[in-house]
Design an enzyme around this catalytic site. Structure first.
Site, short mmCIF file in Angstrom:
data_model
loop_
_atom_site.label_atom_id
_atom_site.label_comp_id
_atom_site.label_asym_id
_atom_site.label_seq_id
_atom_site.Cartn_x
_atom_site.Cartn_y
_atom_site.Cartn_z
N GLY A 170 0.81 -1.20 0.00
CA GLY A 170 0.00 0.00 0.00
C GLY A 170 0.85 1.26 0.00
N SER A 171 0.34 2.30 0.65
CA SER A 171 0.92 3.64 0.52
C SER A 171 2.31 3.82 1.11
CB SER A 171 -0.02 4.67 1.14
OG SER A 171 -1.24 4.71 0.44
N VAL A 172 2.80 2.86 1.92
CA VAL A 172 4.17 2.99 2.42
C VAL A 172 5.19 2.91 1.29
CG1 VAL A 172 3.74 2.21 4.78
CG2 VAL A 172 4.15 0.52 2.97
#
Length: 584
Positions: free
Chosen positions: A304-306
């Site tokens: 995801g956004s990491v």
């Protein structure tokens, strides 16, 4: 007066039976027979003692000689401060000869109680008179063995061995692992370094009687060579606190599981690998199931956004964007390659810093179009994605990163914000070392290092510094009210909220909450990555579920590492501030 008795001497020759002479031929035959028999015995003795000596000696040894293994002391597993994580203690094994056993009903009941074994099971073993040997139990502690010996049961015998003990129990079990009943490593460090820890057993050649008792030694004893100690990079204090914070978060959020990775940002050493749920290696009856996995190392998931800071760093490094360049993300939905890319809300016009701060999927999609697939793939690969981390640990997953040649445009876009590829939590933390070492990604180690290794440049020092600034903004820009900010230190980090794929499709309502970051922001000493699988108590965003664990672990780790608090110095003159942090 009685006359004294006069002894009479009888001559054998006066008895006709005794006076009879044998024929000369028969006497000679008899003497010859005796001489021949004696000669045969002499020849047989010579044959046994000289000509066929080896054969008969071997047969004798088979029946009475035994080679006893002298167990080597298994090496200890230590943390970086010489705290014992695993060691071997003297123990006893218990065996019996049923044919010679004398055991009363009261003794059987006492033995059953002491050993914690059912009386029926013990009775069945001990009453099998057809067997000359039977094992009863292994790895008895010395106090237990003394209680058994006090029963004075004829036919019970003890042998010496070692029992593995784990003082840190479940706190470090997924790292250290455990051994089996034969003292061979089965999981974790115990398995990875089994050869070094085991050493080499010695031997003792003896003659035993039929009851198994040693009569004498028949050869020189070979002393055992004890195993080596293994010193890990793990700090058991950080490990304990990370486990404690993680277990509370998993339970509070009614999650399936969770993991925490803590790295030394300057050396690449692993300071903690905490997982929950886990197990106690001292309780052998529970050594099975998924709790045995070190999820931080073995489990791969879509990040995801990491991943967004990594893609943004690539675009900055290749000069495809600048920090203040803007992207219009309105109205919060964007059609691309036949698919709709969405943000959680309409963020309007964002700079590149704002794209990271607001965790905009639309912004990252636009950034990905400025990059070639091969360029993204090359950076991801340099950071270790899609490759097995070079770390001394069993079962380490390489994750999944397909060749750039197979990427479709929509896949390149989704990979820019963490979908379409998978990684372990350890790989994610490893990649963030490029932000803490002037753009160099460091090799990992779970063994204690004497000096920092040379890294490999992925970003320039200027880009690494810019990404630290963006991470600081994304984590709240030093706002002491932010749930992501610990009381004493400045931090930077990025949250991630990814949907769980089940059976090739994303499951409704199933999420994984993650957070990865660094601290202190100017001169990082620590990298912390957190993931919590399937929270079900209502909240599921990475910043809300995993962020507080990150904040606690950072604060505690830096105190243990004697890092001076810096929150009064953290970017006080920075132009931008943000109160909320990201929620992606």
């Amino acid at each position: 007066m009685q006359k004294p008795r006069i002894a009479r001497y009888v001559k054998f020759s006066s008895n006709p039976l005794l006076n009879k002479k044998l024929p000369a031929g028969r006497s000679t035959l008899l003497m010859f027979t005796f001489a021949l028999a004696f000669l045969a015995l002499v020849l047989r003795a010579i044959w046994v003692q000289i000509a066929d000596h080896d054969f008969y000696e071997q047969q004798g040894e088979i029946r009475f000689a035994r080679s006893l293994e002298l167990p080597a002391y298994r090496g200890r597993v230590l943390d970086r401060n010489n705290q014992i994580l695993a060691e071997s203690a003297p123990a006893k094994n218990l065996w019996a000869t049923p044919q010679d056993l004398e055991l009363s009903a009261d003794q059987l009941a006492s033995l059953s109680h002491i050993l914690g074994l059912p009386a029926t099971e013990l009775s069945q073993k001990l009453n099998d008179k057809q067997r000359s040997f039977v094992w009863i139990d292994h790895q008895l502690s010395l106090p237990i063995a003394q209680q058994v010996a006090a029963l004075k049961v004829k036919g019970l015998y003890f042998g010496s061995e070692y029992k593995r003990e784990y003082p840190e129990a479940e706190y470090s079990s997924n790292i250290v692992g455990f051994t089996n009943i034969a003292d061979k490593g089965q999981e974790g460090i115990e398995l990875e370094f089994n050869k070094e820890l085991s050493g080499q057993p010695g031997s003792r050649h003896v003659i035993k009687d039929r009851l198994g008792r040693v009569i004498e030694d028949i050869d020189n004893q070979v002393s055992p060579k004890n195993g080596q100690d293994i010193q890990l990079s793990i700090d058991s204090r950080i490990q304990y606190l990370a486990y404690k914070d993680l277990s509370e978060a998993v339970q509070d959020n009614k999650a399936k599981a969770g993991s925490v990775v803590v790295l030394n940002a300057r050396t690449g050493e692993v300071l903690a690998l905490a997982n929950y749920p886990t197990y106690d290696p001292n309780q052998r009856q529970n050594l099975s199931g998924s709790a045995l996995r070190n999820r931080a190392v073995t489990d791969a998931f879509e990040l995801g956004s990491v991943m967004k800071p990594i893609t943004m760093g690539t675009a900055l490094e290749l000069h495809r964007v600048t920090p203040q360049e803007t992207i219009n993300t309105s109205p919060g939905r964007y059609r691309f390659a036949g698919a709709t890319i969405s943000d959680v809300s309409d963020h309007g016009v964002l700079t590149m810093e704002g794209v990271i701060e607001k965790s905009s999927n639309i912004g990252m999609t636009v950034v990905s179009q400025k990059l070639q697939a091969q360029e993204m793939w090359s950076t991801f690969t340099k950071l270790g994605f899609g490759q097995r981390p070079d770390i001394e640990f069993p079962g380490v997953t390489p994750g999944r990163l397909r060749s750039w040649k197979t990427w479709k445009p929509i896949e390149q876009a989704t990979m820019a914000y963490g979908y379409g590829m998978s990684s372990s939590l350890l790989q994610l933390a490893h990649a963030y070392t490029a932000f803490t070492n002037d753009g160099k990604v460091l090799p990992l180690s779970i063994l204690k290092r004497d000096a920092a290794p040379e890294g490999t440049y992925v970003y320039s020092p200027a880009v690494a510094a810019e990404m630290r600034h963006m991470l600081w903004i994304a984590a709240g820009s030093g706002d002491r009210k932010s749930r992501l900010q610990p009381p004493s230190y400045s931090v930077g980090g990025k949250s991630g909220t990814s949907r769980e794929a089940i059976g090739g499709a994303y499951a409704a309502g199933k999420y994984r909450a993650s957070f990865a970051g660094i601290a202190p922001i100017e001169h990082p000493d620590v990298i912390v990555a957190v993931t919590i699988d399937a929270p079900s108590a209502g909240a599921y965003f990475g910043a809300v579920v995993a962020g507080p664990v990150f904040s606690k672990v950072v604060e505690q780790s830096l105190h243990i590492m004697n890092t001076a608090p810096d929150y009064l110095l953290s970017h006080q003159s920075a132009g931008q501030t943000s109160k909320g942090g990201n929620v992606g």
